[in-house]
Design a protein around this motif. Structure first.
Motif, PDB file in Angstrom:
ATOM      1  N   LEU A 179       0.834  -1.202   0.000  1.00 23.39           N
ATOM      2  CA  LEU A 179       0.000   0.000   0.000  1.00 23.39           C
ATOM      3  C   LEU A 179       0.870   1.255   0.000  1.00 23.39           C
ATOM      4  O   LEU A 179       1.680   1.455   0.901  1.00 23.39           O
ATOM      5  CB  LEU A 179      -0.916   0.009   1.224  1.00 23.39           C
ATOM      6  N   PRO A 180       0.709   2.117  -1.013  1.00 26.81           N
ATOM      7  CA  PRO A 180       1.500   3.355  -1.035  1.00 26.81           C
ATOM      8  C   PRO A 180       1.007   4.345   0.015  1.00 26.81           C
ATOM      9  O   PRO A 180      -0.113   4.211   0.540  1.00 26.81           O
ATOM     10  CB  PRO A 180       1.266   3.888  -2.452  1.00 26.81           C
ATOM     11  N   THR A 181       1.815   5.326   0.310  1.00 26.00           N
ATOM     12  CA  THR A 181       1.385   6.380   1.220  1.00 26.00           C
ATOM     13  C   THR A 181       0.466   7.334   0.452  1.00 26.00           C
ATOM     14  O   THR A 181       0.434   7.343  -0.786  1.00 26.00           O
ATOM     15  CB  THR A 181       2.580   7.180   1.764  1.00 26.00           C
ATOM     16  N   LYS A 182      -0.246   8.155   1.204  1.00 26.05           N
ATOM     17  CA  LYS A 182      -1.129   9.126   0.571  1.00 26.05           C
ATOM     18  C   LYS A 182      -0.324  10.099  -0.281  1.00 26.05           C
ATOM     19  O   LYS A 182      -0.751  10.471  -1.396  1.00 26.05           O
ATOM     20  CB  LYS A 182      -1.921   9.894   1.639  1.00 26.05           C
ATOM     21  N   ALA A 183       0.849  10.496   0.196  1.00 23.84           N
ATOM     22  CA  ALA A 183       1.686  11.428  -0.557  1.00 23.84           C
ATOM     23  C   ALA A 183       2.156  10.798  -1.872  1.00 23.84           C
ATOM     24  O   ALA A 183       2.181  11.463  -2.915  1.00 23.84           O
ATOM     25  CB  ALA A 183       2.892  11.849   0.284  1.00 23.84           C
ATOM     26  N   GLN A 184       2.539   9.529  -1.834  1.00 24.07           N
ATOM     27  CA  GLN A 184       2.944   8.833  -3.056  1.00 24.07           C
ATOM     28  C   GLN A 184       1.797   8.812  -4.063  1.00 24.07           C
ATOM     29  O   GLN A 184       1.988   9.064  -5.252  1.00 24.07           O
ATOM     30  CB  GLN A 184       3.350   7.398  -2.735  1.00 24.07           C
ATOM     31  N   LEU A 185       0.616   8.499  -3.569  1.00 20.55           N
ATOM     32  CA  LEU A 185      -0.543   8.385  -4.444  1.00 20.55           C
ATOM     33  C   LEU A 185      -0.907   9.738  -5.058  1.00 20.55           C
ATOM     34  O   LEU A 185      -1.156   9.833  -6.269  1.00 20.55           O
ATOM     35  CB  LEU A 185      -1.726   7.828  -3.657  1.00 20.55           C
ATOM     36  N   GLU A 186      -0.923  10.780  -4.239  1.00 19.69           N
ATOM     37  CA  GLU A 186      -1.282  12.109  -4.740  1.00 19.69           C
ATOM     38  C   GLU A 186      -0.277  12.600  -5.769  1.00 19.69           C
ATOM     39  O   GLU A 186      -0.647  13.196  -6.787  1.00 19.69           O
ATOM     40  CB  GLU A 186      -1.391  13.093  -3.577  1.00 19.69           C
TER      41      GLU A 186
END
Length: 384
Positions: free
Chosen positions: A208-215
């Protein structure tokens, strides 16, 4: 919840015809991707359907109105009768799609598939970096072969359709992934952030990526999309976010038993490719007709309509849009498939999703610590 009843048509529920048939020809695969959505205990599943049995399934589904047929796996190229299956289905009038890793594909087989009438080939990559791709695939030669076959597919006149499953170990290279797709003259690219079923669910803490990675990845994809559109470039980029970063669930398969029909290698019929894990005894095409399975079986009627819903789904004004979300996800995360999908902010179990996001912000497992998909691991899991 388990039920073996064969007739369970719900009064008042209008059941349409299946539109998309997915033929999971085999669970066998030469690769070991740790995010594979196949069952983790695939080694204990039954004997694969024969060529004639598959053709009969295609004919029954076509008679019911199915128009699109996808060949998947495992790796469907493992089946030596694939060209025969393609021809039989194309002769019936299906639009046919091969979903493959590219491993096992050759120029000769591409030509055979074209002659048989195959409409569409989708090739998946593990990463744009050769070392990362090969490590995730479990094959030292996978990346080079995928590149060669992607170019060969394009040369044979097929639309170039590529799929990259993104996760915390490759999502930071989204720029390079898109650049590679442009180099390969891709027409359609699916940048699908890992959805957590099968092996992916087993490895969630490491994927699961971090929210920052995803954004960041979504922003870069949007920038690329705008640039390509301004240039009149034909490549279409599709970015799929993971459920874990949503506040409302997706309408899984556009509703249970609504448009999608999945047949597994041993003939088990499912309303979605992950439903096998549910405590519901689904019917098998060796025991009943597809018409009976689709319209009358307990498994396909189990979550049709809205009567099965508990609160908060039953009184939710969005239930006709999301159908309560994913039943498999509800079962995996809460132990009860009737519960609201925990992705939903209204679910009493939404804290499970929030905890997973927090876990992703912490130091996660490296690629060398992931549980890779293979026969040995599947046999061990099947015994547990």
């Amino acid at each position: 919840m388990a039920n073996t009843g064969s007739s369970f048509a719900k009064p008042g529920v209008v059941v349409g015809q299946p539109f998309w048939l997915l033929a999971e020809l085999t669970y066998r695969c030469p690769l070991q991707c740790p995010y594979c959505s196949n069952p983790v205990d695939f080694a204990k599943q039954g004997t694969e359907l024969t060529t004639d049995e598959w053709i009969d399934v295609f004919r029954q589904a076509r008679d019911m109105g199915a128009a699109q047929l996808g060949f998947s796996g495992g790796e469907p190229l493992v089946r030596q009768d694939l060209a025969q299956l393609i021809k039989a289905s194309r002769d019936m009038g299906y639009y046919t799609n091969l979903i493959t890793s590219g491993i096992g594909l050759t120029e000769k087989r591409i030509a055979e598939f074209a002659e048989a009438g195959l409409d569409h080939i989708q090739i998946s990559f593990q990463a744009a970096d050769e070392e990362v791709n090969n490590m995730l695939a479990g094959s030292r030669k996978a990346f080079a072969h995928k590149l060669e076959m992607a170019r060969a597919v394009k040369a044979h006149g097929y639309p170039m359709v590529l799929n990259f499953v993104t996760h915390r170990h490759n999502i930071d290279s989204i720029d390079r992934i898109i650049e590679l797709c442009i180099e390969l003259e891709a027409d359609f690219v699916e940048l699908a952030t890992c959805q957590f079923y099968g092996w992916a669910e087993l490895n969630r803490a490491g994927l699961l990526p971090t929210k920052a990675q995803l954004e960041r990845a979504e922003r870069i994809t949007s920038e690329w999309r705008e640039k390509l559109e301004a240039q009149g470039h034909p490549c279409k980029l599709i970015f799929v976010t993971p459920d874990y970063y949503e506040e409302r669930p997706k309408a899984c398969m556009n509703g249970w038993g609504n448009l999608f029909l999945d047949i597994t290698p041993d003939g088990t019929a499912l309303p979605c490719h992950s439903a096998r894990q549910l405590p519901v005894q689904f019917p098998n095409v060796r025991d009943a007709s597809l018409k009976h399975i689709w319209y009358e079986s307990f498994g396909f009627n189990r979550f049709r309509g809205y009567d099965w819903m508990p609160e908060p789904c039953r009184s939710c004004d969005e239930k006709e849009k999301d159908f309560g979300g994913c039943r498999c996800q509800a079962f995996m995360l809460t132990g009860n498939a009737e519960n609201a999908d925990p992705v939903c902010g209204k679910s009493e179990h939404h804290g499970i999703i929030l905890a997973a996001r927090e876990e992703a912000e912490m130091a996660a497992l490296g690629m060398d610590q992931l549980q890779y998909r293979n026969e040995k691991a599947s046999r061990i899991i099947a015994k547990v």
